[in-house]
Design a protein around this motif. Structure first.
Motif, PDB file in Angstrom:
ATOM      1  N   GLY A  42      51.278  42.318  53.520  1.00  0.00           N
ATOM      2  CA  GLY A  42      52.114  42.786  52.416  1.00  0.00           C
ATOM      3  C   GLY A  42      51.461  42.686  51.058  1.00  0.00           C
ATOM      4  O   GLY A  42      52.142  42.713  50.040  1.00  0.00           O
ATOM      5  N   VAL A  43      50.144  42.569  51.024  1.00  0.00           N
ATOM      6  CA  VAL A  43      49.421  42.512  49.758  1.00  0.00           C
ATOM      7  C   VAL A  43      48.999  43.942  49.423  1.00  0.00           C
ATOM      8  O   VAL A  43      48.035  44.470  49.984  1.00  0.00           O
ATOM      9  CB  VAL A  43      48.180  41.588  49.841  1.00  0.00           C
ATOM     10  N   VAL A  44      49.738  44.572  48.507  1.00  0.00           N
ATOM     11  CA  VAL A  44      49.464  45.967  48.177  1.00  0.00           C
ATOM     12  C   VAL A  44      48.840  46.131  46.798  1.00  0.00           C
ATOM     13  O   VAL A  44      48.195  47.142  46.522  1.00  0.00           O
ATOM     14  CB  VAL A  44      50.741  46.827  48.287  1.00  0.00           C
ATOM     15  N   ASN A  45      49.004  45.161  45.937  1.00  0.00           N
ATOM     16  CA  ASN A  45      48.459  45.223  44.583  1.00  0.00           C
ATOM     17  C   ASN A  45      46.944  45.036  44.633  1.00  0.00           C
ATOM     18  O   ASN A  45      46.450  44.049  45.180  1.00  0.00           O
ATOM     19  CB  ASN A  45      49.118  44.143  43.721  1.00  0.00           C
ATOM     20  N   GLN A  46      46.207  45.975  44.049  1.00  0.00           N
ATOM     21  CA  GLN A  46      44.751  45.916  44.072  1.00  0.00           C
ATOM     22  C   GLN A  46      44.206  44.690  43.339  1.00  0.00           C
ATOM     23  O   GLN A  46      43.204  44.114  43.752  1.00  0.00           O
ATOM     24  CB  GLN A  46      44.157  47.198  43.467  1.00  0.00           C
ATOM     25  N   ASP A  47      44.869  44.288  42.271  1.00  0.00           N
ATOM     26  CA  ASP A  47      44.419  43.099  41.545  1.00  0.00           C
ATOM     27  C   ASP A  47      44.573  41.836  42.397  1.00  0.00           C
ATOM     28  O   ASP A  47      43.713  40.951  42.370  1.00  0.00           O
ATOM     29  CB  ASP A  47      45.186  42.945  40.222  1.00  0.00           C
ATOM     30  N   ASP A  48      45.670  41.764  43.153  1.00  0.00           N
ATOM     31  CA  ASP A  48      45.875  40.619  44.048  1.00  0.00           C
ATOM     32  C   ASP A  48      44.836  40.601  45.155  1.00  0.00           C
ATOM     33  O   ASP A  48      44.312  39.546  45.522  1.00  0.00           O
ATOM     34  CB  ASP A  48      47.275  40.650  44.653  1.00  0.00           C
ATOM     35  N   ARG A  49      44.528  41.775  45.685  1.00  0.00           N
ATOM     36  CA  ARG A  49      43.513  41.866  46.737  1.00  0.00           C
ATOM     37  C   ARG A  49      42.150  41.429  46.215  1.00  0.00           C
ATOM     38  O   ARG A  49      41.445  40.661  46.858  1.00  0.00           O
ATOM     39  CB  ARG A  49      43.417  43.298  47.268  1.00  0.00           C
ATOM     40  N   LYS A  50      41.816  41.921  45.034  1.00  0.00           N
ATOM     41  CA  LYS A  50      40.521  41.583  44.435  1.00  0.00           C
ATOM     42  C   LYS A  50      40.433  40.088  44.154  1.00  0.00           C
ATOM     43  O   LYS A  50      39.410  39.452  44.421  1.00  0.00           O
ATOM     44  CB  LYS A  50      40.324  42.381  43.145  1.00  0.00           C
ATOM     45  N   ALA A  51      41.496  39.507  43.635  1.00  0.00           N
ATOM     46  CA  ALA A  51      41.501  38.075  43.332  1.00  0.00           C
ATOM     47  C   ALA A  51      41.322  37.245  44.594  1.00  0.00           C
ATOM     48  O   ALA A  51      40.568  36.261  44.598  1.00  0.00           O
ATOM     49  CB  ALA A  51      42.801  37.694  42.619  1.00  0.00           C
ATOM     50  N   LEU A  52      41.985  37.645  45.674  1.00  0.00           N
ATOM     51  CA  LEU A  52      41.849  36.907  46.927  1.00  0.00           C
ATOM     52  C   LEU A  52      40.415  36.990  47.457  1.00  0.00           C
ATOM     53  O   LEU A  52      39.828  35.984  47.824  1.00  0.00           O
ATOM     54  CB  LEU A  52      42.815  37.456  47.972  1.00  0.00           C
ATOM     55  N   ILE A  53      39.863  38.186  47.458  1.00  0.00           N
ATOM     56  CA  ILE A  53      38.489  38.368  47.954  1.00  0.00           C
ATOM     57  C   ILE A  53      37.502  37.572  47.108  1.00  0.00           C
ATOM     58  O   ILE A  53      36.632  36.879  47.639  1.00  0.00           O
ATOM     59  CB  ILE A  53      38.122  39.855  47.985  1.00  0.00           C
ATOM     60  N   GLU A  54      37.633  37.642  45.800  1.00  0.00           N
ATOM     61  CA  GLU A  54      36.711  36.919  44.915  1.00  0.00           C
ATOM     62  C   GLU A  54      36.868  35.413  45.056  1.00  0.00           C
ATOM     63  O   GLU A  54      35.901  34.674  44.883  1.00  0.00           O
ATOM     64  CB  GLU A  54      36.903  37.369  43.476  1.00  0.00           C
ATOM     65  N   SER A  55      38.061  34.947  45.378  1.00  0.00           N
ATOM     66  CA  SER A  55      38.236  33.499  45.580  1.00  0.00           C
ATOM     67  C   SER A  55      37.544  33.038  46.859  1.00  0.00           C
ATOM     68  O   SER A  55      37.117  31.898  46.954  1.00  0.00           O
ATOM     69  CB  SER A  55      39.715  33.140  45.622  1.00  0.00           C
ATOM     70  N   VAL A  56      37.410  33.928  47.825  1.00  0.00           N
ATOM     71  CA  VAL A  56      36.749  33.576  49.080  1.00  0.00           C
ATOM     72  C   VAL A  56      35.232  33.624  48.929  1.00  0.00           C
ATOM     73  O   VAL A  56      34.524  32.708  49.340  1.00  0.00           O
ATOM     74  CB  VAL A  56      37.201  34.514  50.229  1.00  0.00           C
ATOM     75  N   VAL A  57      34.716  34.699  48.325  1.00  0.00           N
ATOM     76  CA  VAL A  57      33.254  34.866  48.253  1.00  0.00           C
ATOM     77  C   VAL A  57      32.663  34.195  47.019  1.00  0.00           C
ATOM     78  O   VAL A  57      31.447  34.086  46.903  1.00  0.00           O
ATOM     79  CB  VAL A  57      32.844  36.350  48.303  1.00  0.00           C
ATOM     80  N   VAL A  58      33.490  33.767  46.096  1.00  0.00           N
ATOM     81  CA  VAL A  58      33.099  33.045  44.880  1.00  0.00           C
ATOM     82  C   VAL A  58      32.080  33.840  44.063  1.00  0.00           C
ATOM     83  O   VAL A  58      31.045  33.333  43.651  1.00  0.00           O
ATOM     84  CB  VAL A  58      32.566  31.629  45.209  1.00  0.00           C
ATOM     85  N   ARG A  59      32.376  35.112  43.885  1.00  0.00           N
ATOM     86  CA  ARG A  59      31.587  35.974  43.009  1.00  0.00           C
ATOM     87  C   ARG A  59      32.440  37.198  42.702  1.00  0.00           C
ATOM     88  O   ARG A  59      33.409  37.476  43.397  1.00  0.00           O
ATOM     89  CB  ARG A  59      30.255  36.377  43.628  1.00  0.00           C
ATOM     90  N   GLU A  60      32.069  37.916  41.663  1.00  0.00           N
ATOM     91  CA  GLU A  60      32.813  39.123  41.328  1.00  0.00           C
ATOM     92  C   GLU A  60      32.451  40.237  42.299  1.00  0.00           C
ATOM     93  O   GLU A  60      31.295  40.399  42.670  1.00  0.00           O
ATOM     94  CB  GLU A  60      32.510  39.556  39.896  1.00  0.00           C
ATOM     95  N   VAL A  61      33.473  40.982  42.681  1.00  0.00           N
ATOM     96  CA  VAL A  61      33.286  42.090  43.616  1.00  0.00           C
ATOM     97  C   VAL A  61      34.032  43.292  43.059  1.00  0.00           C
ATOM     98  O   VAL A  61      35.236  43.229  42.828  1.00  0.00           O
ATOM     99  CB  VAL A  61      33.844  41.727  45.017  1.00  0.00           C
ATOM    100  N   ALA A  62      33.309  44.379  42.844  1.00  0.00           N
ATOM    101  CA  ALA A  62      33.934  45.589  42.317  1.00  0.00           C
ATOM    102  C   ALA A  62      34.448  46.485  43.440  1.00  0.00           C
ATOM    103  O   ALA A  62      35.368  47.273  43.248  1.00  0.00           O
ATOM    104  CB  ALA A  62      32.940  46.362  41.457  1.00  0.00           C
ATOM    105  N   SER A  63      33.865  46.362  44.626  1.00  0.00           N
ATOM    106  CA  SER A  63      34.224  47.221  45.749  1.00  0.00           C
ATOM    107  C   SER A  63      34.014  46.458  47.051  1.00  0.00           C
ATOM    108  O   SER A  63      33.181  45.554  47.123  1.00  0.00           O
ATOM    109  CB  SER A  63      33.333  48.467  45.719  1.00  0.00           C
TER     110      SER A  63
END
Length: 106
Positions: A42-63
């Protein structure tokens, strides 16, 4: 003879070997699995998705294409953690154990 002697001391630059420790890029199937997991959680917001991914990989991810194949499993585990209901702890670790012990089986 001079040419032969000088060839003993010539230092040739070895051609660099490819770094086998570089992680492989993410696969298309892994990208689709991440997208599907976000939908199920149920995570549809792109900002929420990006924040979750960046918290896992511990770096900024644009795509998602910037991710590595090894990142996908950790991201999927984190998304799965969002879907699991939080169990409420009402007692001690002994009271909240999920499996029966030999004492319980007596």
């Amino acid at each position: 003879m001079y040419d032969e002697a000088s060839s003993l001391f010539e230092i040739h630059e070895p051609t660099p070997a490819p770094n086998v420790l570089d992680p492989l890029p993410i696969k298309t199937e892994q990208i689709q699995a991440i997208r599907d997991a976000f939908e199920k959680a149920g995570v549809v917001n792109q900002d929420d998705r990006k924040a979750l991914i960046e918290s896992v990989v511990v770096r900024e991810v644009a795509s998602l294409r910037e991710l590595k194949a090894v990142d996908a499993r950790r991201i999927l585990q984190r998304i799965e953690g969002l879907r699991r209901p939080k169990s409420t702890s009402t007692g001690s670790a002994w009271d909240n154990r999920e499996e029966d012990t030999w004492i319980d089986k007596l």
